[in-house]
Scaffold this motif. Structure first.
Motif, PDB file in Angstrom:
ATOM      1  N   SER A  70      22.128   5.659  63.891  1.00 61.96           N
ATOM      2  CA  SER A  70      22.618   4.842  62.787  1.00 61.96           C
ATOM      3  C   SER A  70      22.295   5.489  61.448  1.00 61.96           C
ATOM      4  N   PRO A  71      23.291   5.609  60.549  1.00 62.19           N
ATOM      5  CA  PRO A  71      23.011   6.164  59.222  1.00 62.19           C
ATOM      6  C   PRO A  71      22.276   5.148  58.356  1.00 62.19           C
ATOM      7  N   ASN A  72      21.719   5.607  57.267  1.00 62.72           N
ATOM      8  CA  ASN A  72      21.057   4.720  56.327  1.00 62.72           C
ATOM      9  C   ASN A  72      22.098   3.839  55.655  1.00 62.72           C
ATOM     10  N   ASN A  73      21.928   2.505  55.752  1.00 66.68           N
ATOM     11  CA  ASN A  73      22.930   1.588  55.217  1.00 66.68           C
ATOM     12  C   ASN A  73      23.044   1.633  53.707  1.00 66.68           C
ATOM     13  N   TYR A  74      21.974   2.033  53.042  1.00 66.58           N
ATOM     14  CA  TYR A  74      21.960   2.010  51.576  1.00 66.58           C
ATOM     15  C   TYR A  74      22.765   3.163  50.982  1.00 66.58           C
ATOM     16  N   CYS A  75      22.662   4.339  51.601  1.00 66.05           N
ATOM     17  CA  CYS A  75      23.254   5.541  51.007  1.00 66.05           C
ATOM     18  C   CYS A  75      24.780   5.506  50.874  1.00 66.05           C
ATOM     19  N   PRO A  76      25.542   5.032  51.885  1.00 65.03           N
ATOM     20  CA  PRO A  76      27.001   4.999  51.688  1.00 65.03           C
ATOM     21  C   PRO A  76      27.427   4.198  50.474  1.00 65.03           C
ATOM     22  N   PHE A  77      26.732   3.083  50.225  1.00 65.78           N
ATOM     23  CA  PHE A  77      27.030   2.293  49.037  1.00 65.78           C
ATOM     24  C   PHE A  77      26.648   3.035  47.768  1.00 65.78           C
ATOM     25  N   TYR A  78      25.417   3.532  47.740  1.00 62.62           N
ATOM     26  CA  TYR A  78      24.940   4.174  46.515  1.00 62.62           C
ATOM     27  C   TYR A  78      25.737   5.435  46.191  1.00 62.62           C
ATOM     28  N   ASN A  79      26.054   6.234  47.200  1.00 66.53           N
ATOM     29  CA  ASN A  79      26.828   7.458  46.964  1.00 66.53           C
ATOM     30  C   ASN A  79      28.225   7.135  46.452  1.00 66.53           C
ATOM     31  N   LEU A  80      28.797   6.045  46.945  1.00 67.43           N
ATOM     32  CA  LEU A  80      30.120   5.625  46.481  1.00 67.43           C
ATOM     33  C   LEU A  80      30.067   5.201  45.017  1.00 67.43           C
ATOM     34  N   ILE A  81      29.073   4.397  44.671  1.00 73.11           N
ATOM     35  CA  ILE A  81      28.946   3.915  43.285  1.00 73.11           C
ATOM     36  C   ILE A  81      28.562   5.049  42.348  1.00 73.11           C
ATOM     37  N   SER A  82      27.633   5.903  42.800  1.00 71.76           N
ATOM     38  CA  SER A  82      27.199   7.021  41.964  1.00 71.76           C
ATOM     39  C   SER A  82      28.327   8.022  41.760  1.00 71.76           C
ATOM     40  N   GLY A  83      29.079   8.298  42.816  1.00 75.61           N
ATOM     41  CA  GLY A  83      30.190   9.248  42.705  1.00 75.61           C
ATOM     42  C   GLY A  83      31.280   8.779  41.762  1.00 75.61           C
ATOM     43  N   SER A  84      31.418   7.455  41.608  1.00 70.66           N
ATOM     44  CA  SER A  84      32.424   6.919  40.688  1.00 70.66           C
ATOM     45  C   SER A  84      31.984   7.000  39.235  1.00 70.66           C
ATOM     46  N   GLY A  85      30.680   7.299  39.024  1.00 67.64           N
ATOM     47  CA  GLY A  85      30.152   7.380  37.666  1.00 67.64           C
ATOM     48  C   GLY A  85      29.640   6.055  37.137  1.00 67.64           C
ATOM     49  N   LEU A  86      29.665   5.008  37.969  1.00 61.12           N
ATOM     50  CA  LEU A  86      29.249   3.691  37.503  1.00 61.12           C
ATOM     51  C   LEU A  86      27.767   3.643  37.156  1.00 61.12           C
ATOM     52  N   THR A  87      26.942   4.405  37.869  1.00 61.04           N
ATOM     53  CA  THR A  87      25.499   4.379  37.602  1.00 61.04           C
ATOM     54  C   THR A  87      25.166   4.936  36.228  1.00 61.04           C
ATOM     55  N   GLN A  88      26.080   5.724  35.643  1.00 60.00           N
ATOM     56  CA  GLN A  88      25.856   6.276  34.307  1.00 60.00           C
ATOM     57  C   GLN A  88      26.419   5.383  33.207  1.00 60.00           C
ATOM     58  N   ALA A  89      27.088   4.289  33.606  1.00 56.56           N
ATOM     59  CA  ALA A  89      27.714   3.408  32.616  1.00 56.56           C
ATOM     60  C   ALA A  89      26.651   2.598  31.886  1.00 56.56           C
ATOM     61  N   GLU A  90      26.927   2.308  30.636  1.00 58.32           N
ATOM     62  CA  GLU A  90      25.990   1.534  29.825  1.00 58.32           C
ATOM     63  C   GLU A  90      25.866   0.119  30.377  1.00 58.32           C
ATOM     64  N   GLY A  91      24.644  -0.334  30.558  1.00 59.04           N
ATOM     65  CA  GLY A  91      24.413  -1.679  31.054  1.00 59.04           C
ATOM     66  C   GLY A  91      24.381  -1.803  32.562  1.00 59.04           C
ATOM     67  N   TYR A  92      24.543  -0.681  33.287  1.00 54.89           N
ATOM     68  CA  TYR A  92      24.524  -0.755  34.752  1.00 54.89           C
ATOM     69  C   TYR A  92      23.148  -1.186  35.236  1.00 54.89           C
ATOM     70  N   LYS A  93      23.127  -2.110  36.184  1.00 51.57           N
ATOM     71  CA  LYS A  93      21.865  -2.593  36.741  1.00 51.57           C
ATOM     72  C   LYS A  93      22.039  -2.881  38.218  1.00 51.57           C
ATOM     73  N   GLU A  94      21.106  -2.404  39.011  1.00 49.55           N
ATOM     74  CA  GLU A  94      21.135  -2.636  40.452  1.00 49.55           C
ATOM     75  C   GLU A  94      19.994  -3.571  40.824  1.00 49.55           C
ATOM     76  N   ILE A  95      20.321  -4.640  41.536  1.00 46.46           N
ATOM     77  CA  ILE A  95      19.303  -5.578  42.017  1.00 46.46           C
ATOM     78  C   ILE A  95      19.206  -5.405  43.530  1.00 46.46           C
ATOM     79  N   CYS A  96      18.230  -4.648  43.957  1.00 50.05           N
ATOM     80  CA  CYS A  96      18.060  -4.366  45.376  1.00 50.05           C
ATOM     81  C   CYS A  96      16.602  -4.018  45.642  1.00 50.05           C
ATOM     82  N   ASN A  97      16.063  -4.562  46.717  1.00 50.22           N
ATOM     83  CA  ASN A  97      14.685  -4.257  47.098  1.00 50.22           C
ATOM     84  C   ASN A  97      14.590  -4.179  48.617  1.00 50.22           C
ATOM     85  N   SER A  98      13.384  -3.932  49.112  1.00 48.37           N
ATOM     86  CA  SER A  98      13.209  -3.758  50.551  1.00 48.37           C
ATOM     87  C   SER A  98      13.510  -5.037  51.329  1.00 48.37           C
TER      88      SER A  98
END
Length: 286
Positions: free
Chosen positions: A58-86
């Motif tokens: 099984s792949p890491n469930n977090y990475c497909p989401f994060y790589n998709l969002i990061s690749g779109s450039g959204l993580t560099q957008a002003e005001g971007y905030k991720e609410i996620c914990n263990s």
């Protein structure tokens, strides 16, 4: 590889297939009315098949989401905030996502030269006639295409301005010197084009300067020497900044070069301004 399964205005279902293990991850994105008109809010859920979790593929469930969002450039957008914990996503702590998995301009010299060397090394081990002819043709083609690649303005400058590589990405000393000259000149121009700390354009700036008292004029030479204003040289300042940057230890290869520049923007203001945009107007590292 990402595949769109279902698409609605407020609901997306996406299937991600790992190219390495061929396991799949099912992702659901639900969009909600934002708290403000300038923002977008969504909740994401990621699941993997039971048989993948049981056999350890099984792949890491977090990475497909994060790589998709990061690749779109959204993580560099002003005001971007991720609410996620263990508690929400147990796989986040063990995630080793490659946020810069796509090829950047600063990597091109290293990747192309490395591919060329690996191909040449394997050519000596090939005995089959047709395969050898194909590999020989491939080596000749790469020799033609990559011959003066290090003299490419964008590729050489982006490599040097990447704190992970700097001069080590370029093998020819002349190409390094020419790239550094261009970077230094651009850094000097950026300092000259910066707005002056005092004075404004318009009528006030056009007013003639009042004649300085004689006593003040005498002391002016000492004050200029004390503050360094009389000997301020944009080229010299840019050269010192470039030299100091090159003396810094290399950044980790898997790390994000933009995060390094964010922490060093006050230390190297000219280089930060120079490296923020390329000649085509885009980011140097993208």
């Amino acid at each position: 590889m990402y595949e769109m399964i279902k698409k609605l205005p407020t609901h997306l279902e996406i299937k991600h297939t790992s190219r390495k293990s061929h396991t799949t991850t099912h992702m659901i994105l639900d969009f909600y009315p934002p708290a403000a008109s300038a923002f977008c809010k969504f909740k994401a859920i990621s699941t993997t098949p039971l048989n993948s979790r049981l056999n350890g593929t099984s792949p890491n469930n977090y990475c497909p989401f994060y790589n998709l969002i990061s690749g779109s450039g959204l993580t560099q957008a002003e005001g971007y905030k991720e609410i996620c914990n263990s508690a929400m996503c147990s796989s986040k702590e063990s995630a080793t996502c490659i946020t810069k998995g796509y090829v950047t301009a600063s990597k091109m010299l290293i990747l192309c030269k490395g591919l060329q060397k690996v191909t040449v090394e394997h050519r000596t081990r090939i005995a089959m006639g047709k395969v050898k002819v194909l590999v020989d043709a491939l080596c000749a083609s790469m020799e033609r295409k990559f011959h003066r690649m290090e003299y490419n303005t964008v590729l050489s400058e982006t490599a040097i301005l990447d704190p992970r590589f700097k001069k080590l990405a370029i093998t020819e000393n002349r190409a390094v010197d020419e790239a550094l000259q261009r970077i230094t000149a651009a850094a000097a121009r950026s300092s000259q084009s910066s707005p002056l700390p005092r004075g404004q354009e318009g009528e006030e700036a056009a007013e003639p300067e009042q004649e300085e008292p004689q006593a003040s004029a005498v002391w002016r030479f000492f004050e200029e020497r004390a503050t360094g204003e009389s000997t301020r040289n944009p080229i010299a300042d840019a050269m010192l900044e470039v030299r100091s940057y090159l003396e810094e230890p290399l950044f980790q290869r898997i790390a994000d070069p933009l995060s390094w520049w964010e922490t060093k923007c006050s230390v190297y203001p000219r280089l930060t301004q120079t490296g923020s945009t390329s000649q085509s107007g885009g980011h140097w590292f993208f």
